[in-house]
Design an enzyme around this catalytic site. Structure first.
Site, PDB file in Angstrom:
ATOM      1  N   CYS A 115       0.813  -1.230   0.000  1.00 27.60           N
ATOM      2  CA  CYS A 115       0.000   0.000   0.000  1.00 27.60           C
ATOM      3  C   CYS A 115       0.839   1.269   0.000  1.00 27.60           C
ATOM      4  CB  CYS A 115      -0.941  -0.006   1.193  1.00 27.60           C
ATOM      5  SG  CYS A 115      -2.038  -1.413   1.157  1.00 27.60           S
ATOM      6  N   HIS A 255      -3.332   7.006   2.483  1.00 21.30           N
ATOM      7  CA  HIS A 255      -3.723   5.703   1.951  1.00 21.30           C
ATOM      8  C   HIS A 255      -5.097   5.353   2.519  1.00 21.30           C
ATOM      9  CE1 HIS A 255      -4.020   1.610   0.903  1.00 21.30           C
ATOM     10  NE2 HIS A 255      -3.755   1.139   2.098  1.00 21.30           N
ATOM     11  N   ASN A 285     -10.073  -0.448  -0.117  1.00 20.43           N
ATOM     12  CA  ASN A 285      -8.610  -0.370  -0.114  1.00 20.43           C
ATOM     13  C   ASN A 285      -8.092  -0.893  -1.455  1.00 20.43           C
ATOM     14  OD1 ASN A 285      -5.863  -0.742   0.230  1.00 20.43           O
ATOM     15  ND2 ASN A 285      -6.026  -1.757   2.223  1.00 20.43           N
TER      16      ASN A 285
END
Ligand code: ACO
Length: 331
Positions: A115, A255, A285
């Site tokens: 990520c 993020h 996500n």
């Protein structure tokens, strides 16, 4: 004046198929209420079975080049961050995107930083440009996480979505440039967030596949605790190092893994709602794609203007984490 690296365009591609929490209620034992309360996620988008990560990345990349007002021939490097590459070993997803764009003979490679991929990309692009090695770098975060998610595991399948974001980073004398980046890692906790199978540690064979080792495995609550503590310190450090106050930040683009993680960092920095870009509710996500997708969301909704000061942060598998401070150089 020394060469600076400037982010001159941003774009994203979101696949068509919307998967809501209500859809997931029909697939695993979960509820919209649980998902929203624990994560903030309401919907995510899923690529169709004929679309690969490079297809998603290509669509975002094509738009990023168009918005940069450069020609494809001006691009001298393509770097793609992904944990769901088209192929496990080779060719790289970046090479396939370059081919789809019709660009040949330039540097093209993938990186794997989960990520935190987009922050790593910014740091690499900044270094390449400031050293004089490259002039116009296309960076892409692209993920088809639906291909590495176990759709029977309710603790992970509710979290992830597919998508891509891309940006062009160019050599510039403009005052809107990438001010600072910080990237870091700690491999000692690699097992808390891992796709255990199909690499050299647990090769693709029937036994490993039958144990679902090819899918994302995460000890969510342990990752959560470490992510909150690590990110809170990381963003404070980068602001302090650059003598910038959180009040100076126009947009905080974190993020997008979990709304509770974002809110914890936001509170720590005393950021106002209007300073924060939240897209986890709609996209879930999307790992390395999440920051450029969120930045593009801000751009397309007229929340990101030329010269705006952005603070980015991310945490992901590895563990990896990082932050970036930059002024938007796009028009
Ligand atoms: N629906 C209903 N109940 C569920 C679900 C679900 N989808 N998933 C888990 N539960 C249950 C668990 O079984 C557990 O039940 P129990 O108490 O009876 O054992 C209970 O809910 C609590 O489970 P936890 O895992 O402790 O829940 P938590 O509050 O920690 O939330 C979550 C889970 C959302 C995954 C959170 O831990 C998280 O966001 N972690 C961080 C994720 C992250 O940031 N990852 C890094 C980036 S990702 C990357 O790099 C690819």
């Amino acid at each position: 004046m020394s060469i600076k690296a400037s982010l001159i365009s941003i774009s994203a591609y979101v696949p068509d198929l919307l998967l809501s929490n209500q859809d997931l209620e029909r697939m695993v034992e979960t509820s919209d209420e649980w998902i929203v309360k624990r994560t903030g996620i309401k919907t995510r988008y899923i690529a169709n079975k004929n679309e690969s990560t490079s297809d998603l990345g290509y669509k975002a990349a094509k738009l990023a080049i168009k918005r940069s007002n450069l020609n494809v021939d001006d691009i001298d490097c393509i770097i793609c961050a992904t944990i769901s590459p088209d192929h496990l070993c080779m060719p790289s997803t970046a090479c396939k995107i370059a081919h789809k764009l019709g660009i040949y003979g330039i540097t093209a490679f993938d990186i794997s930083a989960a990520c935190t991929g987009f922050i790593y990309l910014l740091e690499i692009a900044k270094s390449f440009i400031q050293s004089g090695l490259k002039k116009n770098i296309l960076i892409i975060g692209a993920e088809k996480l639906s291909s590495i998610v176990n759709w029977n595991d309710r603790s992970t399948c509710i979290l992830f979505g597919d998508g891509a974001g891309a940006a062009v980073i160019s050599a510039s004398k403009d005052e809107n440039f990438i001010i600072d980046t910080h990237t870091a890692s700690d491999g000692s906790k690699n097992d808390l967030l891992i796709t255990p199978g199909c690499g050299s540690a647990n090769p693709a064979n029937l036994e490993n596949l039958s144990q679902n080792l090819q899918f994302i495995h995460m000890k969510g609550n342990e990752v959560f605790r470490i992510a909150v503590n690590t990110l809170s310190k990381d963003v404070e450090d980068i602001l302090k190092k650059n003598q910038i106050s959180s009040k100076d930040i126009d947009l905080f683009i974190p993020h997008q893994a979990n709304l509770r993680i974002i809110n914890a960092v936001k509170q720590k920095l005393n950021l106002k709602d209007e300073q924060c870009i939240i897209t986890v509710d709609r996209f879930g996500n999307t790992s390395s794609a999440s920051i450029p997708m969120a930045m593009n969301f801000a751009y397309e909704n007229n929340k990101l203007k030329n010269g705006d000061l952005m603070l980015l942060d991310a945490f992901g598998g590895g563990f990896t984490w990082g932050s970036a401070l930059l002024k938007f150089g796009g028009k």
